[in-house]
Motif scaffolding. Sequence first.
Motif, PDB file in Angstrom:
ATOM      1  N   VAL A  36       0.862  -1.187   0.000  1.00  0.00           N
ATOM      2  CA  VAL A  36       0.000   0.000   0.000  1.00  0.00           C
ATOM      3  C   VAL A  36       0.893   1.230   0.000  1.00  0.00           C
ATOM      4  N   PHE A  37       0.549   2.217  -0.817  1.00  0.00           N
ATOM      5  CA  PHE A  37       1.316   3.463  -0.882  1.00  0.00           C
ATOM      6  C   PHE A  37       1.133   4.226   0.431  1.00  0.00           C
ATOM      7  N   HIS A  38       2.243   4.786   0.932  1.00  0.00           N
ATOM      8  CA  HIS A  38       2.200   5.347   2.290  1.00  0.00           C
ATOM      9  C   HIS A  38       1.177   6.459   2.452  1.00  0.00           C
ATOM     10  N   ARG A  39       0.959   7.246   1.364  1.00  0.00           N
ATOM     11  CA  ARG A  39      -0.019   8.336   1.490  1.00  0.00           C
ATOM     12  C   ARG A  39      -1.436   7.785   1.645  1.00  0.00           C
ATOM     13  N   ASP A  40      -1.698   6.702   0.945  1.00  0.00           N
ATOM     14  CA  ASP A  40      -3.024   6.083   1.066  1.00  0.00           C
ATOM     15  C   ASP A  40      -3.239   5.553   2.483  1.00  0.00           C
ATOM     16  N   LEU A  41      -2.150   5.031   3.044  1.00  0.00           N
ATOM     17  CA  LEU A  41      -2.238   4.479   4.389  1.00  0.00           C
ATOM     18  C   LEU A  41      -2.480   5.595   5.409  1.00  0.00           C
ATOM     19  N   GLU A  42      -1.720   6.684   5.252  1.00  0.00           N
ATOM     20  CA  GLU A  42      -1.879   7.817   6.173  1.00  0.00           C
ATOM     21  C   GLU A  42      -3.282   8.395   6.080  1.00  0.00           C
ATOM     22  N   ALA A  43      -3.775   8.494   4.853  1.00  0.00           N
ATOM     23  CA  ALA A  43      -5.110   9.065   4.657  1.00  0.00           C
ATOM     24  C   ALA A  43      -6.172   8.183   5.310  1.00  0.00           C
ATOM     25  N   ASN A  44      -5.868   6.931   5.489  1.00  0.00           N
ATOM     26  CA  ASN A  44      -6.837   5.993   6.067  1.00  0.00           C
ATOM     27  C   ASN A  44      -6.498   5.690   7.528  1.00  0.00           C
ATOM     28  N   GLN A  45      -5.863   6.646   8.213  1.00  0.00           N
ATOM     29  CA  GLN A  45      -5.467   6.486   9.628  1.00  0.00           C
ATOM     30  C   GLN A  45      -4.672   5.202   9.872  1.00  0.00           C
ATOM     31  N   PHE A  46      -3.807   4.865   8.936  1.00  0.00           N
ATOM     32  CA  PHE A  46      -2.899   3.721   9.073  1.00  0.00           C
ATOM     33  C   PHE A  46      -3.634   2.375   9.171  1.00  0.00           C
ATOM     34  N   VAL A  47      -4.801   2.340   8.570  1.00  0.00           N
ATOM     35  CA  VAL A  47      -5.513   1.068   8.440  1.00  0.00           C
ATOM     36  C   VAL A  47      -5.403   0.667   6.967  1.00  0.00           C
ATOM     37  N   ILE A  48      -4.964  -0.565   6.691  1.00  0.00           N
ATOM     38  CA  ILE A  48      -4.840  -1.016   5.304  1.00  0.00           C
ATOM     39  C   ILE A  48      -6.237  -1.020   4.679  1.00  0.00           C
ATOM     40  N   SER A  50      -7.804  -2.284   2.092  1.00  0.00           N
ATOM     41  CA  SER A  50      -8.509  -3.477   1.615  1.00  0.00           C
ATOM     42  C   SER A  50      -8.689  -4.545   2.693  1.00  0.00           C
ATOM     43  N   SER A  51      -7.664  -4.742   3.521  1.00  0.00           N
ATOM     44  CA  SER A  51      -7.762  -5.830   4.504  1.00  0.00           C
ATOM     45  C   SER A  51      -8.323  -5.376   5.842  1.00  0.00           C
ATOM     46  N   GLY A  52      -8.277  -4.067   6.113  1.00  0.00           N
ATOM     47  CA  GLY A  52      -8.742  -3.564   7.408  1.00  0.00           C
ATOM     48  C   GLY A  52      -7.750  -3.792   8.526  1.00  0.00           C
ATOM     49  N   TYR A  53      -6.534  -4.200   8.158  1.00  0.00           N
ATOM     50  CA  TYR A  53      -5.512  -4.431   9.193  1.00  0.00           C
ATOM     51  C   TYR A  53      -5.098  -3.100   9.814  1.00  0.00           C
ATOM     52  N   HIS A  54      -5.082  -3.055  11.150  1.00  0.00           N
ATOM     53  CA  HIS A  54      -4.713  -1.829  11.853  1.00  0.00           C
ATOM     54  C   HIS A  54      -3.217  -1.786  12.100  1.00  0.00           C
ATOM     55  N   MET A  55      -2.515  -0.935  11.344  1.00  0.00           N
ATOM     56  CA  MET A  55      -1.078  -0.750  11.549  1.00  0.00           C
ATOM     57  C   MET A  55      -0.876   0.173  12.756  1.00  0.00           C
ATOM     58  N   ARG A  56       0.374   0.240  13.233  1.00  0.00           N
ATOM     59  CA  ARG A  56       0.654   1.156  14.341  1.00  0.00           C
ATOM     60  C   ARG A  56       0.517   2.595  13.830  1.00  0.00           C
ATOM     61  N   MET A  57      -0.112   3.425  14.648  1.00  0.00           N
ATOM     62  CA  MET A  57      -0.341   4.816  14.252  1.00  0.00           C
ATOM     63  C   MET A  57       0.583   5.711  15.065  1.00  0.00           C
ATOM     64  N   PRO A  58       1.280   6.635  14.428  1.00  0.00           N
ATOM     65  CA  PRO A  58       2.177   7.508  15.196  1.00  0.00           C
ATOM     66  C   PRO A  58       1.420   8.232  16.316  1.00  0.00           C
ATOM     67  N   ALA A  59       2.057   8.345  17.477  1.00  0.00           N
ATOM     68  CA  ALA A  59       1.385   8.870  18.668  1.00  0.00           C
ATOM     69  C   ALA A  59       0.798  10.263  18.428  1.00  0.00           C
TER      70      ALA A  59
END
Lengths: 300, 317
Positions: A36-48, A50-59
């Motif tokens: 996933v392109f990093h901007r797309d991830l950031e725009a989605n609050q660090f949730v992938i 398509s899969s809905g996987y919750h990545m770590r979000m910067p504090a």
Amino acid sequence: MNWLTNVVRPKIKSLLAKRETPDNLWIKCPETGEMVFHRDLEANQFVIPSSGYHMRMPARRRLEVLFDGARYETIAVPPSPVDPLKFRDERRYTDRLKDAKAKTGNEDAVLLGIGQLDDMTVVAAVQDFDFMGGSLGMAAGEAIVTGMLAAVERRAPFILFAASGGARMQEGILSLMQMPRTTAAIQALREARLPYLVVLTNPTTGGVTASYAMLGDVHLAEPGALIGFAGPRVIEQTIREKLPDGFQRSEYLLEHGMVDMVVQRQDLRATLSRLCHVLTKTPKVEVVELEPVEVEQPAA
Amino acid sequence: MRSYLEFEKPVADLEGQIQELRVLAERGEAVDVTEEIGRLETKASQALQEIYQKLTPWQKTQIARHPDRPHFVDYVARLIEDFTPLSGDRKFAEDAAILGGFGRFRGQSVAVIGHEKGSDTASRIRHNFGMARPEGYRKAVRLMELADRFDVPVISLVDTAGAYPGIGAEERGQAEAIARSTEACLNIGVPNVALIIGEGGSGGAIAIATANRVLMLEHAIYSVISPEGAASILWRDPARAQDAATNMKITAQDLIRFKVIDGVIPEPLGGAHRAPEAVIDAAGAAIAEAFAGMAGLSREEVRRQRREKFLAIGRVL
């Protein structure tokens, strides 16, 4: 052209080219392996997406997303003694601290913010897992205590985003003492009848779970977060068997009565806002155009 | 049979010789061994003194875990009259890793709670080696709340390697149970005194050790993680437990310096297990003194002082 330009230059070029594309531009979903392109991830609050996987979000992003207009003020935390044990394992603790500060740009593992959540003043604390695994030492404990007491002073709800591997072992017993210290501060919130909302994020374990992270009035958990007292590795070593799938994950805790709900990151803000407003009996703030309704008055 | 620790070997050898001589004398095979026994006894006591004068934190860890060290049941038997043990958390089960009940301490009604490790294979298994599951902590909460309602002070005897890490324990909310127990310690309006008699292992200890006064035996340890645990995480080598024990500052002498505990109770030469009654009596005197210092405080004052005491820990070192 001599042989140098012919032979060596392409190698240099490839080196430079690598630097121009840092490897974190594309982020791999740990679940599906999708890039996933990093901007797309950031725009989605660090949730992938398509899969809905919750990545770590910067504090810091947690605070920006929580508060109206991404505006908040930090709260000054009284300084704590640094490295009281003069601790050293394979490395000096002070060196580890220095690295963590450089890596995160933060003073320690807990960030505090005060601001508006749908026009209601709230205090929030975020544990930064990137700072030594979000571990609970004296500075982090002092930040939690300070944040809770600030909430009492401002008569504001307190929201915690928990993420931690547990106690900061390099501070020994003084780290353990943060468990009763934070619990004492929670008592002040309880006495002031202010909501204490906990958001459990991946991962929250050890002394943090065994103190303030499990003492919320309401517990929310992000999907798939590891939440528990002992880490899975310790349990496996103790009982010498493989742990079941989904063990100690948010959904498991929900099933076992330890959290109130599992909430998608996109819905967290609205859920927290609703709880803060309802629990403090504050009217809704959204201005909604309503058709005038004839209300029948009961007969006298 | 006395169990010796590895570093006590010189003493073990001497005391073994004394024992042999006594047996010979009894059988009439040796003539007049009194003098020799006396000489060996002096040597043994000198050796013991030398060893115990400069104990390392790792050696103290071993003394704190000594199988013959007096446990919860020994303290209760000697200090508490009319002891009535109570069982169960009223939610799921009885957990004998934490024992508790009501009785009289020097004529005054008290609640006593604490970890029990057991003293032989059968009892160690029954008490799960003093490693409590959520039910143990929930029972502790229940007893503290009872004590609070009946206005009876609470004595906690702490002796655990830590809370039990298992599937069932996690399933039933080990973390929450510990957190609630710590909270109950802070909530009660009656004075509480915690005494670390052996091992004060992390969250499993703090759950009942959050008290107005926290006392420790001279060779007890109190730590955020076991030295073995720290060694395997920080050094990635469990064999470095000695270094971990030293660096983590887990002894009573360290902790009084950090103002984490309020008092240290001296142990007889050679550790508590060499003279259990003397240690238990000294502990009783220290507990009585701690309660006397809080006599006449209102419920509000008891809670306020406890809370401020913990909030102040670590602010000034």
